[in-house]
Write an enzyme that holds these catalytic residues in place. Structure first.
Site, PDB file in Angstrom:
ATOM      1  N   SER A 193      71.719 -47.477  48.408  1.00  0.00           N
ATOM      2  CA  SER A 193      71.213 -47.315  49.770  1.00  0.00           C
ATOM      3  C   SER A 193      70.230 -46.145  49.819  1.00  0.00           C
ATOM      4  O   SER A 193      70.380 -45.175  49.070  1.00  0.00           O
ATOM      5  CB  SER A 193      72.370 -47.042  50.747  1.00  0.00           C
ATOM      6  OG  SER A 193      71.855 -46.820  52.049  1.00  0.00           O
TER       7      SER A 193
ATOM      8  N   GLU B  72      63.582 -55.721  48.208  1.00  0.00           N
ATOM      9  CA  GLU B  72      63.071 -56.609  49.267  1.00  0.00           C
ATOM     10  C   GLU B  72      64.281 -57.295  49.909  1.00  0.00           C
ATOM     11  O   GLU B  72      64.997 -58.021  49.221  1.00  0.00           O
ATOM     12  CB  GLU B  72      62.195 -57.719  48.601  1.00  0.00           C
ATOM     13  CG  GLU B  72      60.744 -57.315  48.325  1.00  0.00           C
ATOM     14  CD  GLU B  72      59.939 -57.293  49.621  1.00  0.00           C
ATOM     15  OE1 GLU B  72      59.536 -56.174  50.012  1.00  0.00           O
ATOM     16  OE2 GLU B  72      59.800 -58.330  50.268  1.00  0.00           O
TER      17      GLU B  72
ATOM     18  N   ASP C 107      74.884 -53.861  53.359  1.00  0.00           N
ATOM     19  CA  ASP C 107      73.879 -54.315  54.317  1.00  0.00           C
ATOM     20  C   ASP C 107      74.618 -54.464  55.639  1.00  0.00           C
ATOM     21  O   ASP C 107      75.719 -55.038  55.671  1.00  0.00           O
ATOM     22  CB  ASP C 107      73.205 -55.627  53.913  1.00  0.00           C
ATOM     23  CG  ASP C 107      71.903 -55.794  54.687  1.00  0.00           C
ATOM     24  OD1 ASP C 107      71.076 -54.835  54.685  1.00  0.00           O
ATOM     25  OD2 ASP C 107      71.689 -56.832  55.325  1.00  0.00           O
ATOM     26  N   SER C 108      74.086 -53.861  56.661  1.00  0.00           N
ATOM     27  CA  SER C 108      74.836 -53.817  57.928  1.00  0.00           C
ATOM     28  C   SER C 108      73.856 -53.909  59.098  1.00  0.00           C
ATOM     29  O   SER C 108      72.636 -53.823  58.920  1.00  0.00           O
ATOM     30  CB  SER C 108      75.639 -52.522  57.995  1.00  0.00           C
ATOM     31  OG  SER C 108      74.899 -51.427  57.492  1.00  0.00           O
TER      32      SER C 108
ATOM     33  N   ASP D 182      74.452 -45.591  66.761  1.00  0.00           N
ATOM     34  CA  ASP D 182      75.693 -44.959  67.224  1.00  0.00           C
ATOM     35  C   ASP D 182      75.632 -44.424  68.648  1.00  0.00           C
ATOM     36  O   ASP D 182      76.588 -44.570  69.421  1.00  0.00           O
ATOM     37  CB  ASP D 182      76.103 -43.811  66.270  1.00  0.00           C
ATOM     38  CG  ASP D 182      76.797 -44.337  65.011  1.00  0.00           C
ATOM     39  OD1 ASP D 182      76.749 -43.637  63.980  1.00  0.00           O
ATOM     40  OD2 ASP D 182      77.374 -45.451  65.055  1.00  0.00           O
TER      41      ASP D 182
ATOM     42  N   LYS E 199      85.494 -42.272  62.985  1.00  0.00           N
ATOM     43  CA  LYS E 199      84.578 -43.385  62.725  1.00  0.00           C
ATOM     44  C   LYS E 199      84.869 -43.969  61.344  1.00  0.00           C
ATOM     45  O   LYS E 199      84.914 -45.197  61.182  1.00  0.00           O
ATOM     46  CB  LYS E 199      83.118 -42.957  62.840  1.00  0.00           C
ATOM     47  CG  LYS E 199      82.168 -44.163  62.665  1.00  0.00           C
ATOM     48  CD  LYS E 199      80.704 -43.809  62.588  1.00  0.00           C
ATOM     49  CE  LYS E 199      79.888 -45.043  62.199  1.00  0.00           C
ATOM     50  NZ  LYS E 199      78.465 -44.745  61.937  1.00  0.00           N
TER      51      LYS E 199
ATOM     52  N   ARG F 155      82.082 -50.412  58.584  1.00  0.00           N
ATOM     53  CA  ARG F 155      81.973 -49.939  57.193  1.00  0.00           C
ATOM     54  C   ARG F 155      83.361 -49.556  56.703  1.00  0.00           C
ATOM     55  O   ARG F 155      83.755 -49.879  55.581  1.00  0.00           O
ATOM     56  CB  ARG F 155      81.014 -48.732  57.118  1.00  0.00           C
ATOM     57  CG  ARG F 155      80.749 -48.167  55.774  1.00  0.00           C
ATOM     58  CD  ARG F 155      79.459 -47.305  55.749  1.00  0.00           C
ATOM     59  NE  ARG F 155      78.301 -48.091  56.147  1.00  0.00           N
ATOM     60  CZ  ARG F 155      77.723 -47.984  57.347  1.00  0.00           C
ATOM     61  NH1 ARG F 155      78.154 -47.108  58.243  1.00  0.00           N
ATOM     62  NH2 ARG F 155      76.693 -48.753  57.653  1.00  0.00           N
TER      63      ARG F 155
HETATM   64  O1  LIG Z   1      69.136 -50.879  53.261  1.00  0.00           O
HETATM   65  P1  LIG Z   1      69.611 -49.443  53.080  1.00  0.00           P
HETATM   66  O2  LIG Z   1      68.801 -48.686  52.065  1.00  0.00           O
HETATM   67  O3  LIG Z   1      71.097 -49.345  52.884  1.00  0.00           O
HETATM   68  O4  LIG Z   1      69.295 -48.669  54.456  1.00  0.00           O
HETATM   69  P2  LIG Z   1      68.947 -49.356  55.859  1.00  0.00           P
HETATM   70  O5  LIG Z   1      68.995 -48.308  56.901  1.00  0.00           O
HETATM   71  O6  LIG Z   1      67.717 -50.183  55.691  1.00  0.00           O
HETATM   72  O7  LIG Z   1      70.220 -50.277  56.073  1.00  0.00           O
HETATM   73  P3  LIG Z   1      70.271 -51.805  56.480  1.00  0.00           P
HETATM   74  O8  LIG Z   1      69.138 -52.556  55.885  1.00  0.00           O
HETATM   75  O9  LIG Z   1      71.675 -52.224  56.137  1.00  0.00           O
HETATM   76  O10 LIG Z   1      70.086 -51.726  58.064  1.00  0.00           O
HETATM   77  C1  LIG Z   1      71.132 -51.181  58.778  1.00  0.00           C
HETATM   78  C2  LIG Z   1      70.671 -51.013  60.205  1.00  0.00           C
HETATM   79  O11 LIG Z   1      71.826 -51.048  61.047  1.00  0.00           O
HETATM   80  C3  LIG Z   1      72.071 -49.728  61.538  1.00  0.00           C
HETATM   81  N1  LIG Z   1      73.460 -49.374  61.259  1.00  0.00           N
HETATM   82  C4  LIG Z   1      74.185 -49.750  60.180  1.00  0.00           C
HETATM   83  N2  LIG Z   1      75.410 -49.164  60.193  1.00  0.00           N
HETATM   84  C5  LIG Z   1      75.432 -48.375  61.305  1.00  0.00           C
HETATM   85  C6  LIG Z   1      76.386 -47.492  61.851  1.00  0.00           C
HETATM   86  O12 LIG Z   1      77.533 -47.260  61.244  1.00  0.00           O
HETATM   87  N3  LIG Z   1      76.086 -46.859  62.997  1.00  0.00           N
HETATM   88  C7  LIG Z   1      74.878 -47.055  63.614  1.00  0.00           C
HETATM   89  N4  LIG Z   1      73.898 -47.868  63.150  1.00  0.00           N
HETATM   90  C8  LIG Z   1      74.181 -48.517  61.996  1.00  0.00           C
HETATM   91  C9  LIG Z   1      71.151 -48.788  60.763  1.00  0.00           C
HETATM   92  O13 LIG Z   1      70.689 -47.742  61.575  1.00  0.00           O
HETATM   93  C10 LIG Z   1      69.989 -49.673  60.367  1.00  0.00           C
HETATM   94  O14 LIG Z   1      69.072 -49.720  61.421  1.00  0.00           O
HETATM   95 MG   LIG Z   2      67.752 -51.884  54.565  1.00  0.00          MG
END
Ligand SMILES: O=P(O)(O)OP(=O)(O)OP(=O)(O)OC[C@H]1O[C@@H](n2cnc3c(O)ncnc32)[C@H](O)[C@@H]1O
Ligand SMILES: [Mg+2]
Length: 202
Positions: A9, A41, A70-71, A158, A178, A184
């Site tokens: 990440s 990508e 991925d979240s 958040d 949290k 997560r």
């Molecule tokens: O892909 P990586 O490098 O892990 O970093 P990213 O920020 O691009 O991560 P994602 O592609 O998984 O996108 C996650 C989105 O969802 C949001 N998100 C994920 N988990 C969260 C949490 O615990 N609290 C608030 N927002 C969250 C986060 O801010 C991102 O905008």
């Molecule tokens: Mg991402």
């Protein structure tokens, strides 16, 4: 015995939470920037596909087993958007502040009873870049989108995510709270159960 993994990440908020969660585990967790891993990508159509893509990318560039997350946030009134596009909801150059403003704009005039939402997290663990049997664990967390941000902690959405059981936003929660109840945390609980078997593999 697996005693070192790379965290696939580039999100500082996630890295903080993973290092807090992993602090009790007997495994060294290294961020992918320590190996100059290029951003993957995210061409998958699901959190799971993107997590596997990110884990394989980090394993390939680091030579280590890799865990990716991925979240995102799925909002009922937006038909589940932004979902897998949560990081880029505000478009090119999106950041947390712009994504939050875009979310408030999209929900303008939507009353509290119709602002339900859920965070989703998919974790993917690969022993190597070509691992044919990635370990995938998922977790979700139901809440409601606030009309205005509250709290300074956490990251991403958040400040807009109301947690009814604690009567506060996710950004007002203590970190350890949290890390016990979030999407997560729930995905990591499943991963912890799988880790026993994984760590003992020769
Ligand atoms: O892909 P990586 O490098 O892990 O970093 P990213 O920020 O691009 O991560 P994602 O592609 O998984 O996108 C996650 C989105 O969802 C949001 N998100 C994920 N988990 C969260 C949490 O615990 N609290 C608030 N927002 C969250 C986060 O801010 C991102 O905008
Ligand atoms: Mg991402």
């Amino acid at each position: 015995m697996i005693d070192k993994i790379v965290l696939a990440s580039g999100n500082a908020g996630k890295l903080r939470e993973f290092s807090q969660i992993f602090s009790e585990w007997q495994v060294e967790v290294l961020p992918q920037f320590a190996f100059d891993v290029p951003e993957a990508e995210e061409t998958g159509l699901s959190f799971i596909e993107n997590a596997i893509l990110k884990a394989r990318n980090a394993a390939r560039h680091s030579g280590l087993p890799a865990l990716a997350d991925d979240s995102g946030l799925a909002v009922d009134a937006l038909g589940g958007a932004p979902g897998i596009y949560s990081a880029r909801f505000a478009g090119a150059g999106a950041d947390d502040a712009k994504n939050n403003s875009r979310l408030l704009e999209a929900l303008q005039g939507v009353d509290d009873s119709h602002r339900g939402a859920a965070f989703y997290c998919a974790l993917a663990f690969v022993r190597s870049a070509e691992d044919p049997v990635p370990v995938v664990c998922t977790g979700s967390w139901r809440g409601r989108i606030l009309q205005a941000p509250r709290g300074e902690q956490g990251f991403g959405y958040d400040p807009l995510f109301w947690v009814e059981e604690h009567r506060c936003s996710s950004a007002e929660l203590a970190r350890e709270t949290k890390n016990r109840i979030s999407h997560r945390a729930r995905a990591m609980e499943h991963f912890a159960a799988a880790w026993q078997a994984l760590a003992e593999e020769h």
